[in-house]
Scaffold this active site. Structure first.
Site, short mmCIF file in Angstrom:
data_model
loop_
_atom_site.label_atom_id
_atom_site.label_comp_id
_atom_site.label_asym_id
_atom_site.label_seq_id
_atom_site.Cartn_x
_atom_site.Cartn_y
_atom_site.Cartn_z
N TYR A 54 0.85 -1.18 0.00
CA TYR A 54 0.00 0.00 0.00
C TYR A 54 0.89 1.24 0.00
O TYR A 54 1.60 1.51 0.96
CB TYR A 54 -0.91 0.04 1.22
CG TYR A 54 -1.86 -1.13 1.36
CD1 TYR A 54 -2.25 -1.89 0.27
CD2 TYR A 54 -2.38 -1.47 2.61
CE1 TYR A 54 -3.12 -2.96 0.41
CE2 TYR A 54 -3.26 -2.53 2.76
CZ TYR A 54 -3.63 -3.27 1.66
OH TYR A 54 -4.49 -4.33 1.81
N HIS A 124 -0.06 -11.98 1.23
CA HIS A 124 -1.11 -11.18 0.58
C HIS A 124 -1.78 -11.91 -0.57
O HIS A 124 -3.00 -11.84 -0.74
CB HIS A 124 -0.48 -9.88 0.08
CG HIS A 124 -1.43 -8.74 -0.01
ND1 HIS A 124 -1.02 -7.43 0.03
CD2 HIS A 124 -2.77 -8.69 -0.14
CE1 HIS A 124 -2.06 -6.62 -0.07
NE2 HIS A 124 -3.13 -7.37 -0.18
N PRO A 204 -15.86 -4.95 3.33
CA PRO A 204 -17.19 -5.42 3.74
C PRO A 204 -18.30 -4.46 3.32
O PRO A 204 -19.48 -4.80 3.42
CB PRO A 204 -17.06 -5.48 5.27
CG PRO A 204 -16.07 -4.42 5.60
CD PRO A 204 -15.06 -4.48 4.48
N LEU A 205 -17.92 -3.27 2.85
CA LEU A 205 -18.89 -2.29 2.36
C LEU A 205 -18.85 -2.17 0.84
O LEU A 205 -19.28 -1.16 0.28
CB LEU A 205 -18.63 -0.93 3.00
CG LEU A 205 -18.85 -0.88 4.52
CD1 LEU A 205 -18.35 0.45 5.09
CD2 LEU A 205 -20.32 -1.08 4.85
N GLY A 206 -18.34 -3.22 0.19
CA GLY A 206 -18.29 -3.18 -1.27
C GLY A 206 -17.49 -2.00 -1.78
O GLY A 206 -17.91 -1.31 -2.72
N ARG A 207 -16.31 -1.79 -1.17
CA ARG A 207 -15.45 -0.65 -1.52
C ARG A 207 -16.22 0.67 -1.44
O ARG A 207 -16.04 1.58 -2.25
CB ARG A 207 -14.81 -0.84 -2.89
CG ARG A 207 -13.96 -2.11 -2.94
CD ARG A 207 -13.03 -2.15 -4.12
NE ARG A 207 -12.28 -3.41 -4.14
CZ ARG A 207 -11.15 -3.63 -3.47
NH1 ARG A 207 -10.64 -2.67 -2.72
NH2 ARG A 207 -10.53 -4.79 -3.54
N PHE A 209 -19.39 1.23 -1.90
CA PHE A 209 -20.61 1.35 -2.69
C PHE A 209 -21.86 1.08 -1.85
O PHE A 209 -22.90 1.72 -2.03
CB PHE A 209 -20.55 0.39 -3.88
CG PHE A 209 -21.48 0.78 -5.00
CD1 PHE A 209 -21.05 1.64 -5.99
CD2 PHE A 209 -22.76 0.27 -5.08
CE1 PHE A 209 -21.91 2.00 -7.04
CE2 PHE A 209 -23.61 0.61 -6.11
CZ PHE A 209 -23.19 1.48 -7.09
#
Length: 328
Positions: A54, A124, A204-207, A209
């Protein structure tokens, strides 16, 4: 915030993904990111997730600076295996899981994180050119040396997880899991439950969305990788997926919470430890509150019906990425 176990490792029931503080989701702000990390610790969200790729490298450095005075409060997770340098095109990123590189990467991460140990060290992505037994053997040597406390895998397939676990206990498997990414439910999740391995759910939040914050391409910052590297955000899929979020929003209204909180609560109730990423305090606080939502089986089923897995338009990564590094 309550705690959960990932194998023998105890972590906060929800973690904080730090990736977006440094890359991928538009420009960062170290002061705000540091404030977000500190607020997370204050709320009991003590499981922090980063990786050497990252930035690359800069996210570990940011996290290291942010937690330096509070290291004993943190369960720190990072990852190795994706080989890239600044400005290297994605097509030229590599994978290494050879023992020499495992040790080399860990030493570099320890320096950047300004710590003498990593609580949870993941591979990873699985390197297809190195037997998983060799990679995990090298990771186990880091545990024996006291530089790593527990080891994990990210985006590994069920057979690979079994082989790895036979060499050294795997504490956790990190993989994408959300209302719109549910493929791990077929083999990976059952395998982990059978072996006593915890599941850490990234995106978990769909990136983002599934939070309902995005209704147009104009809502994204310049350079946001979702618009160029995520098929579900592509023009031909955006509107169809937005309709699913609207269905989720209706369920959220009944509970007087946000769509994102409902989506996170659903992941919590699957027994996973979600690590939603954010670089802003207000979203960190909103996400943390989702851990307190209690849902009945009937409510969970209704939430899943609002976002049927087979109704999501587009794959979660481009086809070449899915073929080359997902689910090995």
């Amino acid at each position: 915030m309550e705690n959960r176990r990932l194998g023998a490792l105890e972590v906060s029931a929800q973690g904080l993904g730090c990736m977006g503080m440094s890359e991928f989701y538009g420009p960062g702000d170290e002061a705000e990111s540091t404030a977000t990390i500190h607020r997370a610790l204050d709320l009991g969200v003590t499981f922090l997730d980063t990786a050497d790729m990252y930035g690359p490298f800069t996210n570990e450095e940011l996290v290291g600076r942010a937690i330096k005075s509070r290291r004993d409060e943190v369960v720190l997770a990072t990852k190795f295996a994706v080989v890239r340098e600044p400005a290297t095109p994605r097509a030229e990123w590599g994978l290494r899981g050879d023992p020499e590189y495992v040790v080399q990467a860990a030493e570099a991460s320890l320096r950047r994180l300004q710590t003498d140990h990593i609580d949870l060290y993941y591979q990873h992505r699985v390197d297809p050119n190195v037997p998983i037994e060799e990679t995990v053997g090298a990771m186990a040597s880091l545990v024996q040396a006291g530089k790593v406390r527990h080891i994990g895998l990210s985006e590994a397939g069920a057979a690979t997880i079994r082989r790895a676990h036979a060499v050294h206990p795997i504490a956790a498997v990190q993989t994408e899991w959300s209302l719109w990414s549910r493929d791990i439910e077929d083999e990976v999740a059952p395998t982990c439950r059978e072996l006593g391995i915890g599941i850490v759910a990234y995106s978990p939040l769909g990136r983002g969305f599934l939070t309902g914050r995005y209704t147009s391409k104009d809502d994204f910052a310049a350079g946001d990788f979702r618009l160029v590297g995520q098929p579900r955000f592509a023009e031909e899929n955006f509107a169809r997926n937005l309709a699913l979020v609207e269905s989720l929003r209706e369920v959220a209204r009944e509970h007087d919470v946000t769509p994102g909180q409902i989506a996170l609560a659903w992941v919590h109730h699957q027994g996973a430890v979600p690590i939603p990423g954010t670089k802003r305090v207000k979203y960190l606080e909103e996400n943390a509150a989702a851990a307190d939502l209690e849902l009945t089986d009937a409510q969970l089923a209704r939430i899943a019906q609002a976002v049927p897995a087979d109704a999501v338009a587009g794959t979660r990564y481009p086809a070449e990425v899915m073929r080359s590094s997902i689910g090995r």
